[in-house]
Structure formats: structure tokens, C-alpha cells
Design a protein around this motif. Sequence first.
Motif, PDB file in Angstrom:
ATOM      1  N   GLY A  43      -0.322  11.686   4.379  1.00 48.54           N
ATOM      2  CA  GLY A  43      -0.574  11.218   2.853  1.00 48.54           C
ATOM      3  C   GLY A  43      -2.290  11.949   2.638  1.00 48.54           C
ATOM      4  O   GLY A  43      -2.459  12.540   1.580  1.00 48.54           O
ATOM      5  N   LEU A  44      -3.121  11.771   3.744  1.00 44.80           N
ATOM      6  CA  LEU A  44      -4.420  12.325   3.349  1.00 44.80           C
ATOM      7  C   LEU A  44      -4.394  13.944   3.372  1.00 44.80           C
ATOM      8  O   LEU A  44      -5.146  14.298   2.209  1.00 44.80           O
ATOM      9  CB  LEU A  44      -5.081  11.920   4.657  1.00 44.80           C
TER      10      LEU A  44
ATOM     11  N   LEU B 160       6.966   4.561   1.197  1.00 39.75           N
ATOM     12  CA  LEU B 160       5.768   5.061   0.479  1.00 39.75           C
ATOM     13  C   LEU B 160       5.343   6.355   0.839  1.00 39.75           C
ATOM     14  O   LEU B 160       4.577   6.765  -0.101  1.00 39.75           O
ATOM     15  CB  LEU B 160       4.680   3.849   1.314  1.00 39.75           C
ATOM     16  N   GLY B 161       5.822   7.006   1.785  1.00 38.35           N
ATOM     17  CA  GLY B 161       5.347   8.346   1.868  1.00 38.35           C
ATOM     18  C   GLY B 161       6.034   9.391   0.820  1.00 38.35           C
ATOM     19  O   GLY B 161       5.460  10.435   0.596  1.00 38.35           O
ATOM     20  N   SER B 162       7.068   8.823   0.077  1.00 31.77           N
ATOM     21  CA  SER B 162       7.500   9.309  -1.061  1.00 31.77           C
ATOM     22  C   SER B 162       6.599   9.546  -2.226  1.00 31.77           C
ATOM     23  O   SER B 162       6.678  10.604  -2.909  1.00 31.77           O
ATOM     24  CB  SER B 162       8.879   8.870  -1.660  1.00 31.77           C
ATOM     25  N   LEU B 163       5.788   8.717  -2.272  1.00 34.69           N
ATOM     26  CA  LEU B 163       4.715   8.741  -3.224  1.00 34.69           C
ATOM     27  C   LEU B 163       3.853  10.112  -2.692  1.00 34.69           C
ATOM     28  O   LEU B 163       3.240  10.644  -3.715  1.00 34.69           O
ATOM     29  CB  LEU B 163       3.589   7.754  -3.073  1.00 34.69           C
ATOM     30  N   PHE B 164       3.596  10.241  -1.577  1.00 30.10           N
ATOM     31  CA  PHE B 164       2.777  11.539  -1.062  1.00 30.10           C
ATOM     32  C   PHE B 164       3.393  12.831  -1.490  1.00 30.10           C
ATOM     33  O   PHE B 164       2.759  13.520  -2.154  1.00 30.10           O
ATOM     34  CB  PHE B 164       2.654  11.748   0.422  1.00 30.10           C
ATOM     35  N   THR B 165       4.679  12.780  -1.257  1.00 31.21           N
ATOM     36  CA  THR B 165       5.352  14.170  -1.755  1.00 31.21           C
ATOM     37  C   THR B 165       5.517  14.240  -3.421  1.00 31.21           C
ATOM     38  O   THR B 165       5.477  15.315  -3.669  1.00 31.21           O
ATOM     39  CB  THR B 165       6.766  14.261  -0.848  1.00 31.21           C
ATOM     40  N   GLU B 166       5.741  13.172  -3.873  1.00 31.90           N
ATOM     41  CA  GLU B 166       5.793  13.088  -5.322  1.00 31.90           C
ATOM     42  C   GLU B 166       4.426  13.626  -5.737  1.00 31.90           C
ATOM     43  O   GLU B 166       4.526  14.593  -6.772  1.00 31.90           O
ATOM     44  CB  GLU B 166       6.350  11.711  -5.976  1.00 31.90           C
TER      45      GLU B 166
ATOM     46  N   LEU C 167      -2.463   6.456  -4.295  1.00 35.43           N
ATOM     47  CA  LEU C 167      -1.783   5.287  -4.456  1.00 35.43           C
ATOM     48  C   LEU C 167      -0.933   4.956  -2.986  1.00 35.43           C
ATOM     49  O   LEU C 167      -1.094   3.931  -2.581  1.00 35.43           O
ATOM     50  CB  LEU C 167      -0.761   5.087  -5.633  1.00 35.43           C
ATOM     51  N   GLY C 168      -0.216   5.867  -2.708  1.00 34.08           N
ATOM     52  CA  GLY C 168       0.531   5.882  -1.496  1.00 34.08           C
ATOM     53  C   GLY C 168      -0.529   5.492  -0.316  1.00 34.08           C
ATOM     54  O   GLY C 168       0.091   4.705   0.542  1.00 34.08           O
ATOM     55  N   ILE C 169      -1.551   6.256  -0.087  1.00 28.89           N
ATOM     56  CA  ILE C 169      -2.346   5.997   1.064  1.00 28.89           C
ATOM     57  C   ILE C 169      -2.858   4.563   1.035  1.00 28.89           C
ATOM     58  O   ILE C 169      -2.770   4.129   1.922  1.00 28.89           O
ATOM     59  CB  ILE C 169      -3.533   7.122   0.770  1.00 28.89           C
ATOM     60  N   LEU C 170      -3.189   4.250  -0.231  1.00 25.54           N
ATOM     61  CA  LEU C 170      -3.909   2.778  -0.475  1.00 25.54           C
ATOM     62  C   LEU C 170      -2.931   1.688  -0.036  1.00 25.54           C
ATOM     63  O   LEU C 170      -3.059   0.791   0.786  1.00 25.54           O
ATOM     64  CB  LEU C 170      -4.533   2.707  -1.706  1.00 25.54           C
ATOM     65  N   LEU C 171      -1.724   1.958  -0.376  1.00 21.62           N
ATOM     66  CA  LEU C 171      -0.666   0.930  -0.201  1.00 21.62           C
ATOM     67  C   LEU C 171      -0.390   1.036   1.415  1.00 21.62           C
ATOM     68  O   LEU C 171      -0.098  -0.090   2.068  1.00 21.62           O
ATOM     69  CB  LEU C 171       0.581   1.173  -1.044  1.00 21.62           C
ATOM     70  N   CYS C 172      -0.336   2.156   1.916  1.00 24.16           N
ATOM     71  CA  CYS C 172       0.074   2.374   3.434  1.00 24.16           C
ATOM     72  C   CYS C 172      -1.304   1.614   4.329  1.00 24.16           C
ATOM     73  O   CYS C 172      -0.906   0.947   5.108  1.00 24.16           O
ATOM     74  CB  CYS C 172       0.097   3.734   3.929  1.00 24.16           C
ATOM     75  N   LEU C 173      -2.209   1.876   3.814  1.00 24.09           N
ATOM     76  CA  LEU C 173      -3.544   1.175   4.357  1.00 24.09           C
ATOM     77  C   LEU C 173      -3.369  -0.319   4.334  1.00 24.09           C
ATOM     78  O   LEU C 173      -3.583  -1.064   5.314  1.00 24.09           O
ATOM     79  CB  LEU C 173      -4.743   1.781   3.791  1.00 24.09           C
ATOM     80  N   ALA C 174      -3.012  -0.864   3.096  1.00 20.43           N
ATOM     81  CA  ALA C 174      -3.032  -2.121   2.659  1.00 20.43           C
ATOM     82  C   ALA C 174      -2.077  -2.878   3.733  1.00 20.43           C
ATOM     83  O   ALA C 174      -2.263  -3.839   4.432  1.00 20.43           O
ATOM     84  CB  ALA C 174      -2.674  -2.492   1.203  1.00 20.43           C
ATOM     85  N   LEU C 175      -0.870  -2.102   3.779  1.00 15.49           N
ATOM     86  CA  LEU C 175       0.143  -2.781   4.655  1.00 15.49           C
ATOM     87  C   LEU C 175       0.001  -2.741   6.144  1.00 15.49           C
ATOM     88  O   LEU C 175      -0.073  -3.682   6.775  1.00 15.49           O
ATOM     89  CB  LEU C 175       1.375  -1.764   4.566  1.00 15.49           C
ATOM     90  N   ALA C 176      -0.779  -1.496   6.511  1.00 14.32           N
ATOM     91  CA  ALA C 176      -1.183  -1.604   7.932  1.00 14.32           C
ATOM     92  C   ALA C 176      -2.121  -2.694   8.352  1.00 14.32           C
ATOM     93  O   ALA C 176      -2.232  -3.523   9.252  1.00 14.32           O
ATOM     94  CB  ALA C 176      -1.869  -0.397   8.378  1.00 14.32           C
ATOM     95  N   LEU C 177      -3.195  -2.886   7.337  1.00  7.97           N
ATOM     96  CA  LEU C 177      -4.373  -4.016   7.726  1.00  7.97           C
ATOM     97  C   LEU C 177      -3.573  -5.267   7.528  1.00  7.97           C
ATOM     98  O   LEU C 177      -4.109  -6.015   8.424  1.00  7.97           O
ATOM     99  CB  LEU C 177      -5.409  -3.786   6.862  1.00  7.97           C
TER     100      LEU C 177
END
Lengths: 245, 215, 371
Positions: free
Chosen positions: A74-75, B164-170, B182-192
Motif C-alpha cells: 500500500g505504501l 483491504l489490499g484491493s483499496l491499494f490497487t483501486e 484509506l487502505g493503509i490506515l485500515l490495515c494499520l488500525a487492524l494490525a494495531l
Amino acid sequence: MISSVFSWLGDGANWSGPDGITHRLVQHLEYSFGALVFVLIIGIPLGLYIGHTGKGGVAIAGVANALRALPTFGLLLYLVIAYSGNLPTDWIYLGPALFVLVVLGVPAVLSNTYAGVQNVDPAARDAARGMGMTGMQVLWRVEVPNALPLIISGIRSSLLQIVATATIAAYVTLGGLGRFMIDGLSQRDYAQMAGGAVLVGLLAVALDLVMAVIQRYVVSRGITGRYALPAASADVVAAESSVSV
Amino acid sequence: MINYLKNNPDNVSSWFFTHLWMSVLPVVIGLIIALPIGWVASRYRWTYPPITNLAGLLYTIPSLALFILMPSILGTKILSPVNMVVALTVYSLALLVRVVADGLNSVAPDIRAAATAMGFSGIGRFLRVDLPIAVPVITAGLRVATVSNVSLVSVGALIGVPQLGSLFTEGFSRYIPGITLLGILLCLALALVLDALIVLGSRVLTPWQRAVAKR
Amino acid sequence: MIKFESVVKKYPDGTVAVNGLDLVAPSGKITVFVGPSGCGKTTSLRMINRMIEPTSGTIWLDDQDTGKVDASTLRRGIGYVIQHAGLFPHRTIVDNVATVPLLLGRDKKKARSQAIELMERVGLPASFAKRYPAQLSGGQQQRVGVARALAADPPVMLMDEPFSAVDPVVRAELQDEFLRLQSELGKTIIFVTHDIDEAVKLGDQVAVLKVGGTLAQLASPATLLTDPVDDFVAGFVGRDRGYRALGFESGQLDPDTEQTVKLGDDAAAVGRAARDGWSLAVDDARRPLGWVRAAALAEGKQVTPELLHRGGTLAPVSGSLRGALDAALSSPAGRGVLIDDNGALVGTVTASEVVQRIESQLAGRRNGSDG
């Protein structure tokens, strides 16, 4: 399915030319080691400083953990979209890709270097200071040699992460072995895709082996426990007698 | 970013939950398999080097490569989510086997001897003495496995499993940084959040650790 | 000479580790700092080479104010031995020992050959030179630690509980060798321990420190045992101190000559030599071997090693009254065996003879000090 993968790998035509395996492999290594150089320049001095002074250890652990949660794929895409306009043409994709690989690689080197220095036997450090070593002498003559196993294993895992992640650079039009996976996918050519995957896997395993060998020969035998066998003591005695002459 | 979330709430939430179970399920399966294997590696010393070396080798293989190779090993379809779950299970397993073995080895010999002397044997000692004491070490491994899985799952967007990775490609294909962000933030939130839950669970399981910390 | 002048160490959290220490450690002597944990003994030691900086006060090394020299330079001139040896695990034994000479920029080859000599001096075979610390036992590592501290031949040595991490047998061995080494080298030594027996055994003078970092008493070991200055010191020195003080009491004993037997002598010879039914067997160099009970030897039989009772300790005739008394008390024949420097028999004494000697000696001193 598997046989088609092998025939793809065995086809000499797939190895040559600008789109060939050889060139992609070189590109992959260029991205990986290019990023690793920056990782070492950033991670090792910072890790040594924190380990030696004991300042900021907690912050480092937190940052390293948070970075692990950051989705690199993503980054990379975000950086390309958001900042490519500000970069010179050659760097539109390469810049973000290298940046992401460095961000990915730094935590392992940094935290291992820090932990390696931190874990040096306090008695050895105390003795070193007590014998009159300056701060720099304690660092280079005692702390670094003893931290070496952890530092190298940090570099090792950092390199593996970088090599693995360099495959996604292909998604943003860059080269490297990831090219075969991305192209194979879009062309519905499973042999090419899986061939690329096999190559990346082999590359990772090979580099891991190289690092293991380096680790074995760079670290003092006093730390690894690989002592000379008693049978070799004749040499030791000879060496000793030459010392005392 | 906010607009995208407003316009596609169903997509995003379904991707989020797909991402969630694809990250967590492999760790759960991995742990269940890693416990007996790790126990063997710590109980029978000679098995430790081959088991951890094999685990190390599996962990060396890049994730994207493993996703792609899964169909030829499992006979599944390329776009099947099973590929990713199995591949990530292999990763989690490779990481956790070593962690479980090391955690069990970290139990002081005195404690083991005392437990045996008091009449604990085999499975009883493993479940009631060794395993609880190894919880902090195993927790550390679980955290690494879970958090890195969240990131690895997102790479699966490349081979077309929507999460969520689909948000990156989209975001990338439409050239809108906000969607990717948005995808990055959701991934981060999920991980944390997952990380915090594991820490919390470990605390509940090891009340003696807090007792020491408070002193 | 090391001199503490109203030295104070106060930590930022308000803890006072050392509170106004005044003390002189004379050149060529062993000064022991002893006390319970928290008495500031290690802190005091570490302030000498500035591993810890004093809050106030001055520590003099001869006529040099230690606070006014570069810390690293100061430390290179002071030997430093610590509890867990603190050897460098990545360096061979010989390179560990040669550390300070190499820091001082001396010739590498020369430093190594000197290091090997030093290893032999502290009782390590030269064949250990190329080994690594992990290949040595705790006691051996500690010897390396001592050799390393001696390598640059510093006049002053600081030793922080150097023998407390090894088992009692090895500890006693290391202590004896340390005293032998010191009698050859004559270093100025500060030695920290929590073990009063070690302090009394090794110290030329002993400084007993109290919790809070004050000096309770500075005295010779004998004075400490016979004349503790207050309840704290008395309590710390502990029970049996009257008996232990005998260890510093030497006196002229008048041993009885002993008729001896040799291995192979027959029952008749043993019977002739015996007093109170026991006779002493010696070897050709007149070194005592053990006691034989005349009654245990049947007519015509010979003295064999199996018949010897070896229970008794041997006391050097020039040694302490404590040693002589112990020899007498532990002897199966009731007669303590006294030997000379070569280990040969001088004669025997009974416990009551030793006690008489002690009483007359103490009485003489009491009257002397009263008068």
C-alpha cells in the motif's frame, strides 16, 4: 502444471534479452542491495548509538513494531500516486520503491544492532571501562565484536524481507523477478508466473545461505562456540611457542 | 478518502472482514499445529535443529512466490482464497514452531524438576507448568505473526483476492491517493487492534507477570 | 598509597552510598573493605578509578588528585578485577590478558609473550593461551581476570569480590595463591568482600563499613577480632571470634620429641615407639604419614598404609596457635603434629600444652596493658 513451469525455466529464450531472466535477476539484485546499503547506513550507526548510550531504546522498539504493521504494498502505491509528480522522470517509480524497501529493512537491522550491543555481558563492559578503554574503544573492541552475531542476523532477515518485497516493484512498472509474476498473471500464463516465483524463492534461499556463511566466518569462535578441536592443539602449541620466543 | 468510504461502505466493510479472517485464521491454525511440533523439538533435543532449520527455510520463501506456487501444490484455482490461507499458515507455523520450542526451553530446569517431583507427568506438566510459563515468549511470536500477516494479506490483492489490499490497487488504477491511503490506515488500525488484543490476552493468562512489574 | 578525604557519594534520588569516608590504604598492603550489602564498599572502590564519580571529597593516589586526571589514563594505571571476571568472550585468553599493554600501545608480540608468563604466574598452563573464556571453569576465568589486571604491572589493584562466585574449595585455593602472589609483588590493593572470614584472612588492614556508607572500624584483622569498636562490628565479625583471633596469635611452643615408625616396621617396633598406645609413622624425609594404634597390630605384623589414621591436621611450627590447637584437637592420638617449612616432623604438642601457652600469653598482655 509443474512440468510447464520447468519447461518455462528450461527454455533458453526466456533467459536472454532485456526481458530475460538474467537481466531481471540483475535488476532484482540491484534494487535489493541498493536498498540494503541505505538500510545499513541508517540502521547500524543508529543502533550502535542507542545500544551504547542506552538512550531511546523503548522508542526504537515501538517504532520497529509500528513499521512492521505498515503494509508495504500500500505504501508503495500511495507514494507513487501522491509524490511521483515531484520526482525526476527516472525516479518516479524507483524512488518510492527504494524508499519502501529501506523503510521495510531498517527495523530489523536497527533493533538487532541495538539489542546486540545492549546484550553484551555487563561484566565485560565494566571490565573494559575499568581497564581504561575510552567510550569508542569499548564500542569497537568489545561491544561490536560481541554484538556481531545479532547484527549479522539482523542484516540477514532485513535482506530477505527486501528481496521478497522487491517483487512488488514490478506492479509499478519496474523490473526485477516480480515482472514474471505480474506479467504471467495478466497474460494468464501460469508457467511464467510460477517460474518467477520459483526464481525468487531460490534467490532468497541462496542469499540466506551466503549470509549464513558470512556469519560463520566473521564472528569470533569465542562467541560461536566453534572451538578448535583438541586434535588441532599441535598447531596451537606451535603458535604458542612462536609467541613466547 | 471520506467520500469513498461514504459511497462504498458495504465494499469496504466486507473487505475489512475478509482481511481480518485471512490474517487471523492462519495464525490460529499455525499455533495449533506448532504446539505439538514445538513440544517435540523441545522435548527431544536432536529434533530441534532439523525442525527449526526446515521452519527457517520455509520462512525464507517470499510470500508472493508462495501464494503463486500454492495452486501447483494444492491443485486449487489461482484466485482461490485457500491459496493465501494455506501459504500464510505455513508462514505462521514456521515462525511459531521455533517460538514454541524456545519458549518451552526457557522454562528453568529447577521448575521442571520440581514439577516432576510433585508428580506432574507428560501432558499434565506440559499443560499446567511448561505452557503457562512459555506464554510470554509465545505471545511475542504471535504478535509478529499476526501483524505481519495483515501486511502480507494485502499483497494478495495482486492475485485478485478482494480485501483491504484491493483499496491499494483501486486507488492506483484510478490514481486517487486517498483510496490507497484509506487502505493503509485500515490495515494499520487492524494490525494495531489485533496486536493489542494479543497483549491483553497474554496479560489475562499471566497474572504473575503484572505482579512482578508492579513491585 | 590511596587516601580518601571526606569522600561523599550521594545519588540524585537522595540515597547516600558513601558518607564522608576518611581512610588511608598504605602502599604495598592489602586493605579490605567489608560490610553488609548497601554499606557502600563497592561504590567506594569504584570511586578510586572513577567508574563512579564522587559527589564531594578527594581521593588521592600518592600525591595525585584522581579527580584531576583523564579517567581512561587513570584506569590504565590501576589493575581492576571484578566478581564475574568480565573476560571478553570474543578474545583468546592471551589477548584478554594483554588488553591493557595493547591499549598502551606496546609491541604486540612482546605483550603476548609477557601475557603467557603472567598466565603461568597465576597458575594457568601456557597451553590455555589460545583458548576462549567459555572453555574455562569459573576459577580459571578468575585467574585470567587477575592476570589481566596485572598485565601492565600497575602499582595499584582494585578487586571487587573477585573470589565470591566460585565454590569454597576453589576460593580457598585462589585466596592462598593470591597471598603468595602479593608477597612477591607487593601491590597496593583495595579488596572488597562481604565475607568477614575472607577479609580477616587476606587483609593487612580491614575497613568495616556500615549501611549508609560510614566507616565503623579500620584495624588489623587481629584487633578487629579481639577488640571490636562497637556492637555493629562485634555482630558483624560474628561468633567464635575469640577462637578465630588465635589465628593471629603465634607463640613459642615447646614440642615433645616423638619416637617414630616407618612403613614396614613390625609390631614390636610400634610397641616400643608408642605413647598412650599410639605411634606416628613418617616417610624417609620424616614427613608425617599418619598414626598407628599399637593394639591394632598383631604380633609379627607390619605397618601398612591401610593401618594409618590420617585424621589429624598438621600445623607449621612457625604458624599460629590456632593451627597448633586444631592439630592437637583433631589428632586421633591426642597429640598435635608440628612440622617445619619442608613438611618434616618437628614434634608434637597436646591441647592442654597449647592452651597453657595461650593463657600465659594473654595474661601477660592483660597485665602489660593494665600496667
